[in-house]
Design an enzyme around this catalytic site. Structure first.
Site, PDB file in Angstrom:
ATOM      1  N   GLY A 156      -2.234  16.635   5.544  1.00 47.30           N
ATOM      2  CA  GLY A 156      -2.002  15.633   6.565  1.00 47.30           C
ATOM      3  C   GLY A 156      -1.261  14.458   5.957  1.00 47.30           C
ATOM      4  O   GLY A 156      -1.343  14.216   4.747  1.00 47.30           O
ATOM      5  N   GLN A 211       1.456   5.945   5.248  1.00 48.16           N
ATOM      6  CA  GLN A 211       1.494   6.503   3.896  1.00 48.16           C
ATOM      7  C   GLN A 211       2.914   6.639   3.358  1.00 48.16           C
ATOM      8  O   GLN A 211       3.101   6.830   2.151  1.00 48.16           O
ATOM      9  CB  GLN A 211       0.800   7.861   3.854  1.00 48.16           C
ATOM     10  CG  GLN A 211      -0.699   7.763   4.042  1.00 48.16           C
ATOM     11  CD  GLN A 211      -1.332   9.124   3.936  1.00 48.16           C
ATOM     12  OE1 GLN A 211      -1.363   9.883   4.902  1.00 48.16           O
ATOM     13  NE2 GLN A 211      -1.818   9.443   2.743  1.00 48.16           N
ATOM     14  N   CYS A 253      -7.066  11.991  -0.667  1.00 42.21           N
ATOM     15  CA  CYS A 253      -5.968  11.362   0.050  1.00 42.21           C
ATOM     16  C   CYS A 253      -4.746  11.289  -0.856  1.00 42.21           C
ATOM     17  O   CYS A 253      -4.876  10.948  -2.037  1.00 42.21           O
ATOM     18  CB  CYS A 253      -6.398   9.954   0.479  1.00 42.21           C
ATOM     19  SG  CYS A 253      -5.140   9.035   1.381  1.00 42.21           S
ATOM     20  N   LEU A 254      -3.586  11.587  -0.316  1.00 37.63           N
ATOM     21  CA  LEU A 254      -2.358  11.533  -1.110  1.00 37.63           C
ATOM     22  C   LEU A 254      -2.071  10.116  -1.605  1.00 37.63           C
ATOM     23  O   LEU A 254      -1.432   9.949  -2.644  1.00 37.63           O
ATOM     24  CB  LEU A 254      -1.172  12.052  -0.291  1.00 37.63           C
ATOM     25  CG  LEU A 254      -1.241  13.526   0.112  1.00 37.63           C
ATOM     26  CD1 LEU A 254      -0.063  13.893   1.013  1.00 37.63           C
ATOM     27  CD2 LEU A 254      -1.305  14.429  -1.106  1.00 37.63           C
ATOM     28  N   HIS A 287      -9.342  11.740   9.624  1.00 34.59           N
ATOM     29  CA  HIS A 287      -8.844  11.127   8.387  1.00 34.59           C
ATOM     30  C   HIS A 287      -7.454  10.527   8.612  1.00 34.59           C
ATOM     31  O   HIS A 287      -7.201   9.365   8.246  1.00 34.59           O
ATOM     32  CB  HIS A 287      -8.808  12.177   7.271  1.00 34.59           C
ATOM     33  CG  HIS A 287      -8.269  11.665   5.976  1.00 34.59           C
ATOM     34  ND1 HIS A 287      -9.063  11.398   4.893  1.00 34.59           N
ATOM     35  CD2 HIS A 287      -6.996  11.376   5.580  1.00 34.59           C
ATOM     36  CE1 HIS A 287      -8.311  10.958   3.887  1.00 34.59           C
ATOM     37  NE2 HIS A 287      -7.053  10.947   4.290  1.00 34.59           N
ATOM     38  N   GLU A 288      -6.559  11.297   9.213  1.00 32.57           N
ATOM     39  CA  GLU A 288      -5.198  10.803   9.448  1.00 32.57           C
ATOM     40  C   GLU A 288      -5.177   9.701  10.503  1.00 32.57           C
ATOM     41  O   GLU A 288      -4.419   8.742  10.388  1.00 32.57           O
ATOM     42  CB  GLU A 288      -4.259  11.953   9.839  1.00 32.57           C
ATOM     43  CG  GLU A 288      -4.083  13.007   8.768  1.00 32.57           C
ATOM     44  CD  GLU A 288      -3.710  12.453   7.400  1.00 32.57           C
ATOM     45  OE1 GLU A 288      -2.954  11.464   7.323  1.00 32.57           O
ATOM     46  OE2 GLU A 288      -4.173  13.019   6.394  1.00 32.57           O
ATOM     47  N   HIS A 316      -5.780   6.378   9.116  1.00 32.26           N
ATOM     48  CA  HIS A 316      -4.602   5.767   8.489  1.00 32.26           C
ATOM     49  C   HIS A 316      -3.813   4.908   9.472  1.00 32.26           C
ATOM     50  O   HIS A 316      -3.342   3.837   9.106  1.00 32.26           O
ATOM     51  CB  HIS A 316      -3.676   6.826   7.903  1.00 32.26           C
ATOM     52  CG  HIS A 316      -4.050   7.286   6.536  1.00 32.26           C
ATOM     53  ND1 HIS A 316      -4.097   6.448   5.447  1.00 32.26           N
ATOM     54  CD2 HIS A 316      -4.382   8.508   6.074  1.00 32.26           C
ATOM     55  CE1 HIS A 316      -4.437   7.131   4.375  1.00 32.26           C
ATOM     56  NE2 HIS A 316      -4.631   8.393   4.728  1.00 32.26           N
TER      57      HIS A 316
END
Length: 185
Positions: free
Chosen positions: A46, A51, A97-98, A139-140, A143
């Site tokens: 995701g 991000q 998380c990225l 989660h996304e 963000h």
């Protein structure tokens, strides 16, 4: 085009993103394509607008790499998403998380989510998801509301991770994808 992923500590990650105008200057199809390319280059499932440094309410998911039967073909673009309802039992799952490489922690979330969103063709959808699909979406979605998975952790866990998080914000972290760090010394 592969974007750099903004690291923990970047102000855009803590800001609530703004809606995308349907007839505005954002080419959502191209942006979604670039976001998928960026996400795949970083081996993620995701990726949200903040991000990649954009304060836009868009995120993409492709949870097929999680190798769960019910996630096969689960690839979607969410534009101007609004969570309508979160239901079911709370359950824990280790998230990463990225934007926060090499840190994984258990996060408790409700098992089901009902969400309204537009896809990359500006078609409106209201759908319900459960299990890991719901978790990836939650989660996304966090963000685009300026929330990171670490915000869900206890004060004690946050204190334990503080040094690692500071190092990430300074670029002192191993990563194998393009990143942008807020503090470089």
């Amino acid at each position: 085009m592969i974007y750099p992923i903004y690291a923990y500590g970047s102000p855009v990650l803590k800001k609530e993103a703004r809606d995308i105008e349907k007839d505005g200057d954002v080419d959502v199809k191209q942006l979604a394509e670039d976001m998928f390319e960026t996400m795949y280059a970083a081996s993620g499932v995701g990726l949200a607008g903040p991000q990649i440094g954009l304060d836009l309410r868009i995120f993409v998911v492709d949870a097929e790499p999680m190798d769960e039967e019910n996630l096969q073909g689960f690839k979607k673009v969410f534009i101007n998403a609004q969570i309508l309802e979160e239901t079911g039992d709370d359950w824990g799952f280790e998230e990463g998380c990225l934007s926060i490489p090499n840190i994984r922690e258990e996060v408790i979330r409700p098992e089901k989510v009902k969400i309204n969103y537009f896809d990359e063709n500006w078609e409106e959808h209201t759908e319900e998801f459960d299990g890991l699909a719901a978790r990836v979406i939650q989660h996304e979605y966090d963000h685009i509301d300026g929330i990171l998975f670490t915000d869900h952790l206890s004060a004690f866990k946050k204190r334990l991770l503080k040094g690692k998080l500071v190092n990430i914000s300074k670029g002192k972290v191993k990563h194998d994808y393009k990143m942008k760090f807020p503090v470089r010394k």
